[in-house]
Design an enzyme around this catalytic site. Sequence first.
Site, mmCIF file in Angstrom:
data_model
loop_
_atom_site.group_PDB
_atom_site.id
_atom_site.type_symbol
_atom_site.label_atom_id
_atom_site.label_comp_id
_atom_site.label_asym_id
_atom_site.label_seq_id
_atom_site.Cartn_x
_atom_site.Cartn_y
_atom_site.Cartn_z
ATOM 1 N N ASN A 150 0.873 -1.176 0.000
ATOM 2 C CA ASN A 150 0.000 0.000 0.000
ATOM 3 C C ASN A 150 0.906 1.221 0.000
ATOM 4 O OD1 ASN A 150 -1.772 2.062 0.466
ATOM 5 N ND2 ASN A 150 -2.409 1.383 2.513
ATOM 6 N N TRP A 151 1.018 1.837 -1.159
ATOM 7 C CA TRP A 151 1.945 2.971 -1.280
ATOM 8 C C TRP A 151 1.372 4.264 -0.708
ATOM 9 C CZ3 TRP A 151 3.582 2.200 -7.122
ATOM 10 C CH2 TRP A 151 4.379 1.053 -7.202
ATOM 11 N N LYS A 152 0.106 4.246 -0.365
ATOM 12 C CA LYS A 152 -0.552 5.445 0.179
ATOM 13 C C LYS A 152 -0.318 6.629 -0.780
ATOM 14 C CE LYS A 152 -0.162 3.333 4.677
ATOM 15 N NZ LYS A 152 -0.021 3.444 6.117
ATOM 16 N N HIS A 156 -9.517 1.261 5.153
ATOM 17 C CA HIS A 156 -8.217 1.501 5.788
ATOM 18 C C HIS A 156 -8.395 2.492 6.938
ATOM 19 C CE1 HIS A 156 -4.089 2.689 6.478
ATOM 20 N NE2 HIS A 156 -3.731 1.583 5.852
ATOM 21 N N GLU A 168 -6.711 4.899 7.905
ATOM 22 C CA GLU A 168 -6.493 6.310 7.543
ATOM 23 C C GLU A 168 -7.739 6.903 6.889
ATOM 24 O OE1 GLU A 168 -2.840 5.663 5.388
ATOM 25 O OE2 GLU A 168 -1.877 5.142 7.287
ATOM 26 N N GLU A 204 -5.113 -4.676 10.783
ATOM 27 C CA GLU A 204 -4.123 -3.613 10.904
ATOM 28 C C GLU A 204 -4.358 -2.834 12.200
ATOM 29 O OE1 GLU A 204 -2.269 -2.560 6.837
ATOM 30 O OE2 GLU A 204 -3.836 -1.122 7.295
ATOM 31 N N GLY A 211 2.759 2.724 10.676
ATOM 32 C CA GLY A 211 3.687 3.830 10.469
ATOM 33 C C GLY A 211 4.410 4.259 11.730
ATOM 34 N N SER A 213 3.755 -1.813 10.249
ATOM 35 C CA SER A 213 5.215 -1.850 10.396
ATOM 36 C C SER A 213 5.820 -3.204 10.021
ATOM 37 C CB SER A 213 5.615 -1.435 11.821
ATOM 38 O OG SER A 213 5.202 -0.108 12.075
HETATM 39 P P1 13P Z 1 3.177 0.673 7.671
HETATM 40 O O1 13P Z 1 3.703 -0.608 7.090
HETATM 41 O O2 13P Z 1 3.876 1.897 7.172
HETATM 42 O O3 13P Z 1 3.054 0.605 9.158
HETATM 43 O O4 13P Z 1 1.667 0.833 7.122
HETATM 44 C C1 13P Z 1 0.784 -0.225 7.252
HETATM 45 C C2 13P Z 1 -0.433 0.071 6.472
HETATM 46 O O5 13P Z 1 -1.192 0.973 6.809
HETATM 47 C C3 13P Z 1 -0.700 -0.720 5.277
HETATM 48 O O6 13P Z 1 -1.975 -0.491 4.789
#
Ligand code: 13P
Length: 257
Positions: free
Chosen positions: A11-13, A101, A103, A173, A179, A219
């Site tokens: 997931n590159w966001k 997600h 976020e 998650e 993050g 992470s």
């Molecule tokens: P990180 O791997 O940066 O913690 O992010 C996880 C994530 O939100 C994947 O969707």
Amino acid sequence: MAERTPIIAANWKMHKDHLEAIQLVQKVAYHLDEPDYEGQEVVVCPSFVALRSVQTLLQSERIPITLGAQNCHHADEGAFTGEVSVPMLARLDVRYVIVGHSERRALFDEDDGVVNAKLQAVQRYGLRPILCVGESLEQRRSGSAVDVVTGQLAASLDGVSVEDPESLVIAYEPVWAIGTGETATADDAQQMCATIREYLAEHWGQVLSENIRIQYGGSVKPGNIRSLLAGEDVDGALVGGASLSSEDFALIVAHRR
Ligand code: 13P
């Protein structure tokens, strides 16, 4: 025992424009050999603006990576300025769509009702939702993690049925591990993934639940992927930060070497 094909998704966001996206995929592919892909599914979820470029690259170079999107709108079409529909994604050979997600839930006010509508839209067009669920640190500390996660599952999957178990992926998650560099222990990840599977078994029966894939996200790094995937109910990973580095993502995909 069920044979579930592990799924490692990036997931590159909101990172990587379309040129950087092409470069990243090329570098990941350069680091990987055919056997690294075998027996598992590898997915990348670029931003909307990079989907077309990545699709073209994957096809022309025959790279065995599947395309995913990070979001969608639930309507088929309409006056929704700035939104992207599932049929638009389907035309780009997108197979997976991340829904719910944390976020999106936290920063864009998406509640379980919206997540449910998006998930059903993804299913309507034969694409596969990756449904994210997970508790906050406060919720974990207060002992309500299981209730939160099963509550999210109940609401997000309301009215949803699944025939092909591969057509739905759940991603556990924990919000506090996203993050932050904090990773759930392999035991914590396994325990919650097992709880999710139990929930699915109660609702859809044992056979289906044993064949639905449940990922861990939060992470994930080259150094912890093996121990996380050792959990018998953990069927892959949803990788954020580490998927932005071609070396790290390739090492995660190639964790069996
Ligand atoms: P990180 O791997 O940066 O913690 O992010 C996880 C994530 O939100 C994947 O969707």
